[in-house]
Scaffold this motif. Structure first.
Motif, PDB file in Angstrom:
ATOM      1  N   GLU A  73     -80.975  10.385  16.935  1.00 19.60           N
ATOM      2  CA  GLU A  73     -80.029  10.759  17.982  1.00 19.60           C
ATOM      3  C   GLU A  73     -79.437   9.515  18.644  1.00 19.60           C
ATOM      4  O   GLU A  73     -78.235   9.462  18.916  1.00 19.60           O
ATOM      5  N   GLU A  74     -80.273   8.513  18.882  1.00 24.24           N
ATOM      6  CA  GLU A  74     -79.780   7.261  19.465  1.00 24.24           C
ATOM      7  C   GLU A  74     -78.754   6.611  18.544  1.00 24.24           C
ATOM      8  O   GLU A  74     -77.718   6.112  18.998  1.00 24.24           O
ATOM      9  N   ARG A  75     -79.036   6.628  17.245  1.00 28.70           N
ATOM     10  CA  ARG A  75     -78.099   6.024  16.291  1.00 28.70           C
ATOM     11  C   ARG A  75     -76.783   6.792  16.255  1.00 28.70           C
ATOM     12  O   ARG A  75     -75.709   6.199  16.153  1.00 28.70           O
ATOM     13  N   VAL A  76     -76.856   8.123  16.347  1.00 32.25           N
ATOM     14  CA  VAL A  76     -75.635   8.924  16.347  1.00 32.25           C
ATOM     15  C   VAL A  76     -74.813   8.628  17.601  1.00 32.25           C
ATOM     16  O   VAL A  76     -73.593   8.449  17.528  1.00 32.25           O
ATOM     17  N   GLU A  80     -71.165   7.037  17.639  1.00 30.06           N
ATOM     18  CA  GLU A  80     -70.049   7.713  18.296  1.00 30.06           C
ATOM     19  C   GLU A  80     -69.363   6.796  19.300  1.00 30.06           C
ATOM     20  O   GLU A  80     -68.141   6.793  19.410  1.00 30.06           O
ATOM     21  N   THR A  81     -70.153   6.016  20.043  1.00 32.18           N
ATOM     22  CA  THR A  81     -69.529   5.105  21.012  1.00 32.18           C
ATOM     23  C   THR A  81     -68.843   3.943  20.308  1.00 32.18           C
ATOM     24  O   THR A  81     -67.786   3.493  20.733  1.00 32.18           O
ATOM     25  N   ASP A  82     -69.453   3.450  19.227  1.00 34.66           N
ATOM     26  CA  ASP A  82     -68.843   2.326  18.501  1.00 34.66           C
ATOM     27  C   ASP A  82     -67.562   2.750  17.794  1.00 34.66           C
ATOM     28  O   ASP A  82     -66.564   2.036  17.821  1.00 34.66           O
ATOM     29  N   LEU A  83     -67.582   3.888  17.144  1.00 37.54           N
ATOM     30  CA  LEU A  83     -66.450   4.307  16.326  1.00 37.54           C
ATOM     31  C   LEU A  83     -65.540   5.284  17.045  1.00 37.54           C
ATOM     32  O   LEU A  83     -64.451   5.583  16.561  1.00 37.54           O
ATOM     33  N   GLY A  84     -65.968   5.791  18.149  1.00 37.52           N
ATOM     34  CA  GLY A  84     -65.176   6.771  18.886  1.00 37.52           C
ATOM     35  C   GLY A  84     -65.384   8.150  18.309  1.00 37.52           C
ATOM     36  O   GLY A  84     -65.340   8.342  17.104  1.00 37.52           O
ATOM     37  N   ALA A  85     -65.611   9.088  19.171  1.00 35.82           N
ATOM     38  CA  ALA A  85     -65.843  10.456  18.723  1.00 35.82           C
ATOM     39  C   ALA A  85     -64.687  11.325  19.191  1.00 35.82           C
ATOM     40  O   ALA A  85     -64.714  11.897  20.260  1.00 35.82           O
ATOM     41  N   PHE A  86     -63.618  11.358  18.401  1.00 34.28           N
ATOM     42  CA  PHE A  86     -62.472  12.190  18.725  1.00 34.28           C
ATOM     43  C   PHE A  86     -62.585  13.493  17.959  1.00 34.28           C
ATOM     44  O   PHE A  86     -63.071  13.518  16.830  1.00 34.28           O
TER      45      PHE A  86
END
Length: 136
Positions: A73-76, A80-86
């Motif tokens: 979950e931490e990696r996800v 998401e924060t690194d790549l952006g979760a649009f």
């Protein structure tokens, strides 16, 4: 008076006989508990110790799985924060719009910095070897 004393003595003897009968019953019950029930209780307690060990192992396994899931979950969240979760609709809109070249460079350099490393996962078969066997 003698009749009343005789009746009282006879009643007292009846009570003593009842008391002796109860004592005999208690003795037989006690010997049954000592000879039969205690060995059965000991056997069941030994069986329960094995079950307790299995429960302890299962609790440790569940804790390990929980830690593994928390790590994933931490990696996800980090991904998401690194790549952006649009949402997918925003992604489609952004792909159709022409992006200036300086924005393209920053996004491609950011993607190169974060290389995907697959997480180390556990194998259920390592913990439950009976799963490798064919079903009945």
């Amino acid at each position: 008076q003698i009749e009343s004393l005789d009746k009282s003595l006879e009643d007292l003897l009846t009570r003593v006989d009842e008391f002796v009968g109860m004592l005999d019953m208690i003795r037989s019950d006690s010997s049954q508990v000592v000879n039969e029930s205690i060995p059965q209780i000991y056997t069941k307690a030994t069986e329960m110790r094995q079950i307790y060990r299995k429960i302890d192992k299962l609790e440790a396994f569940v804790k390990m799985i929980g830690n593994s899931v928390a790590g994933l979950e931490e990696r996800v969240v980090k991904a998401e924060t690194d790549l952006g979760a649009f949402p997918s609709t925003f992604k489609k809109i952004l792909h159709t719009i022409s992006i200036p070249s300086f924005l393209n460079k920053s996004s491609s350099s950011r993607q190169q910095q974060t290389l995907y490393e697959p997480p180390v996962l556990f194998k259920t078969e390592d913990y439950f070897p009976c799963l490798n066997e064919a079903p009945y």
